[in-house]
Enzyme design. Structure first.
Site, mmCIF file in Angstrom:
data_model
loop_
_atom_site.group_PDB
_atom_site.id
_atom_site.type_symbol
_atom_site.label_atom_id
_atom_site.label_comp_id
_atom_site.label_asym_id
_atom_site.label_seq_id
_atom_site.Cartn_x
_atom_site.Cartn_y
_atom_site.Cartn_z
ATOM 1 N N ASP A 105 0.817 -1.332 -0.173
ATOM 2 C CA ASP A 105 -0.201 -0.143 -0.015
ATOM 3 C C ASP A 105 0.707 1.338 0.166
ATOM 4 O O ASP A 105 2.049 1.199 0.346
ATOM 5 C CB ASP A 105 -1.005 -0.013 1.146
ATOM 6 C CG ASP A 105 -0.188 -0.066 2.399
ATOM 7 O OD1 ASP A 105 0.732 -0.636 2.867
ATOM 8 O OD2 ASP A 105 -0.819 0.729 3.333
ATOM 9 N N GLU A 170 0.129 -1.151 6.046
ATOM 10 C CA GLU A 170 1.277 -0.523 6.571
ATOM 11 C C GLU A 170 1.026 0.996 6.808
ATOM 12 O O GLU A 170 1.317 1.401 7.866
ATOM 13 C CB GLU A 170 2.710 -0.814 5.715
ATOM 14 C CG GLU A 170 3.976 -0.486 6.770
ATOM 15 C CD GLU A 170 4.430 0.923 6.873
ATOM 16 O OE1 GLU A 170 5.074 1.526 7.608
ATOM 17 O OE2 GLU A 170 3.789 1.772 5.850
#
Length: 474
Positions: A105, A170
Site C-alpha cells: 500500500d 502498513e
C-alpha cells in the site's frame, strides 16, 4: 584537557566485516518497468476508509503476471484478505528461516500539488521511475521478487527457508496485514533468525560533519499514541462572550503541553548511531561525542535545535487536529484537539497518559486515548544477524568507504508486529539517498527512484539470499 584530548584521539572505527561476494543472476533486467506497472495501480490506504479491494486484486494479478516463476515455485498464502506470504523452502528446513518484508500500500497523493508527472503514472524519464510508492515501498517489493526470480532461474535454493511477507495496510498501522501474518507465523511456532523490513537507506550528507556515505539500519522504532483533548464552555452568541471559552481553555491546555516536552536523552539506537560514525567526524565534533561524560548537555541542546534530530532524543509532541464551532457568530460549547506522541524506547503509552494528566491537572479537560502502540527495540548489533546484513550492504558499495550504522526509525514500520517472534528486527531499503538532492521524497511530491538504484537493490537482495550459506544464526 589532557583527558579530553586522549579520549578524542583514541576514537577509532568500529570493527568492520568483509562484504559478501556479489551474486546476481541473468534474467532480472528492466526492474524499472515492473515497478512502473505496480505504481500505476493506486493501492492507497486511508485511515477510516474501507480497503480498495479492486485495486489490490488488480495488483495481485499484475504480480502473478510479472513474476510467473515465483508464483509457480513458491507457496503463497493470502492473509487478511490482501496481504501475501510467500514461502521458499530451504535446503535445510530445520534451520531458522529469515523473513524479507515490503508493503503493497501507499499513502494518498494530492494531485493538486506540483508533481512533475501524475503520481500514479509510473513515468520513466530522466533516469528515474516516478510515482507514489517508488521508494515507499513498491521499489523494495519489486527488487525482492526480481532477485528471487533470477535465482530461481539458475536453480538456486537457499540454505534455509525464506519467507516474503508483503502487508497491505502498513500506512495505517499494519494491523490487518503484517499483524495477521505475524500472528499466523507465531501460531505455527516460527522463530525467524532475523526479519528485514523497510527503513534506513545508504545516506549521503544526512549526518552533519560526516562526508562518507552512511548506511543506516533501523534497530528500533518509536511507538505512537494519540489522545483527544476536549475543553468545555458555555455556548451562546458571540456578541456576549464569557471570560473563559472552550476554545481559549483548549488553547491554554495545548500551550501547557507545548511548554512541557518530554526530557531529552541520548541513548539506545541514537547513541549507537553516533558512536558508529564519531571516528569519521572532524576533530571538534569527535571531541564532543568522545567525551559525553562532559558534553552531553551541549550535545542535547544542539540535537534539540533541529526537528529531525530532536525527534531522535525524546518522545515528541505534535498537535495534529483541531475542531470547534459551526458558525462565525456562535460560541461553541466544546473544543477538541488531537495530539500525537511518538514514543522513544523506554517511554510507554502509560507514561504519556500520566504526562498529559500531570501537565493538564486542574484544567477541567477530558483526556481520551484514541490509539497507542509501544516503541520496539533496540535489536542487538553485536550478533551474527547484524554483521551479516552489514556485509550484504557493503557488497553494493565496495569502494565508497561506506559506514554501516544502527539508527532508530522515528516513523512506524510493519516490523513492529514481528516483535513477538524475534528480537532481530532490522529495517533497511537498499537505495541511496542524497539529502541535498532528494529532499523529502517519502510521502512527498515527486517521489521517485533512480533506474540504477533498482539494479543495486536487486543485487543487494540476491547477494543476501545467496550469502545465507555464510550466515550462522546465534
Amino acid at each position: 584537557m589532557a583527558v579530553i584530548l586522549v579520549r578524542t584521539l583514541r576514537v577509532g572505527p568500529p570493527p568492520q566485516t568483509d562484504p559478501l561476494a556479489v551474486s546476481l543472476s541473468d534474467g532480472v533486467s528492466d526492474s524499472g518497468e515492473r515497478l512502473a506497472a505496480l505504481i500505476r495501480v493506486p493501492t492507497v490506504s486511508i485511515e477510516g476508509l474501507e480497503t480498495d479491494s479492486l485495486a489490490f486484486a488488480e495488483l495481485h494479478e499484475q504480480m502473478a503476471s510479472l513474476w510467473p516463476t515465483v508464483h509457480a515455485r513458491l507457496s503463497l498464502e493470502r492473509i487478511g484478505h490482501h496481504s501475501l506470504l510467500y514461502r521458499w523452502e530451504g535446503r535445510d528446513p530445520q534451520r531458522s528461516p529469515v523473513i524479507l518484508m515490503a508493503h503493497q500500500d501507499v499513502v494518498p497523493a494530492d494531485t493538486s500539488d506540483s508533481w512533475t508527472a501524475p503520481p500514479f503514472s509510473g513515468l520513466r524519464a530522466d533516469g528515474f521511475i516516478w510515482g507514489r510508492g517508488a521508494l515507499d515501498d513498491k521499489g523494495s517489493l519489486v527488487a525482492i521478487l526480481d532477485a528471487v526470480t533470477g535465482l530461481l532461474e539458475t536453480g538456486f535454493q537457499p540454505s534455509r527457508t525464506v519467507y516474503l511477507a508483503f502487508g497491505h495496510d502498513e500506512e495505517i498501522g499494519g494491523v490487518a496485514g503484517a499483524g495477521e501474518i505475524a500472528a499466523v507465523l507465531r501460531a505455527r511456532g516460527i522463530r525467524p533468525a532475523f526479519v528485514l523490513d523497510e527503513g534506513g537507506f545508504a545516506t549521503y550528507g544526512a549526518i552533519p560533519g560526516v562526508d562518507r556515505p552512511v548506511a543506516v539500519v533501523g534497530i528500533a522504532e518509536k511507538g505512537s499514541a494519540s489522545f483527544r483533548l476536549t475543553a468545555y464552555g458555555d455556548g451562546g452568541h458571540s456578541s456576549v462572550p464569557p471570560k473563559e471559552m472552550a476554545i481559549t481553555m483548549l488553547a491554554e491546555g495545548l500551550s501547557r503541553l507545548h511548554a512541557a516536552p518530554f526530557p531529552a536523552r541520548l541513548d539506545g539506537a541514537t547513541a549507537a548511531l553516533f558512536q558508529s560514525v564519531t571516528h569519521a567526524m572532524p576533530v571538534h565534533l569527535r571531541a564532543l561525542f568522545a567525551n559525553r561524560w562532559l558534553t552531553d548537555p551541549l550535545l542535547l541542546r544542539v540535537l534539540a535545535s533541529r526537528p529531525t534530530t530532536n525527534a531522535t532524543i525524546r518522545t515528541s509532541t505534535a498537535f495534529t487536529m483541531l475542531s470547534a464551532g459551526t458558525k462565525p457568530n456562535v460560541l461553541p460549547d466544546r473544543a477538541q484537539a488531537v495530539v500525537n506522541f511518538r514514543l522513544l524506547p523506554g517511554d510507554s503509552v502509560e507514561d504519556v497518559a500520566a504526562h498529559i494528566a500531570r501537565v493538564l491537572d486542574g484544567s477541567g479537560m477530558d483526556i481520551e486515548r484514541l490509539s497507542g502502540s509501544e516503541a520496539v527495540g533496540p535489536a542487538p548489533t553485536d550478533n551474527s544477524a547484524f554483521r551479516f546484513l552489514a556485509r550484504a550492504i557493503r557488497s553494493t558499495h565496495p569502494d565508497s568507504g561506506l559506514i554501516v550504522a544502527p539508527y532508530m526509525a522515528t516513523g512506524g514500520t510493519d516490523a513492529k508486529h514481528f516483535a513477538g517472534l524475534t528480537d532481530h528486527l532490522y529495517r533497511y531499503i537498499p537505495f541511496d539517498l542524497h539529502t541535498a538532492r532528494d529532499g523529502i521524497l517519502l510521502h512527498g511530491v515527486d517521489e521517485r527512484v533512480a533506474e540504477d538504484q533498482m539494479i543495486q537493490a536487486v543485487r543487494f537482495y540476491a547477494t543476501l539470499l545467496t550469502g545465507l550459506d555464510q550466515f550462522d544464526a546465534e
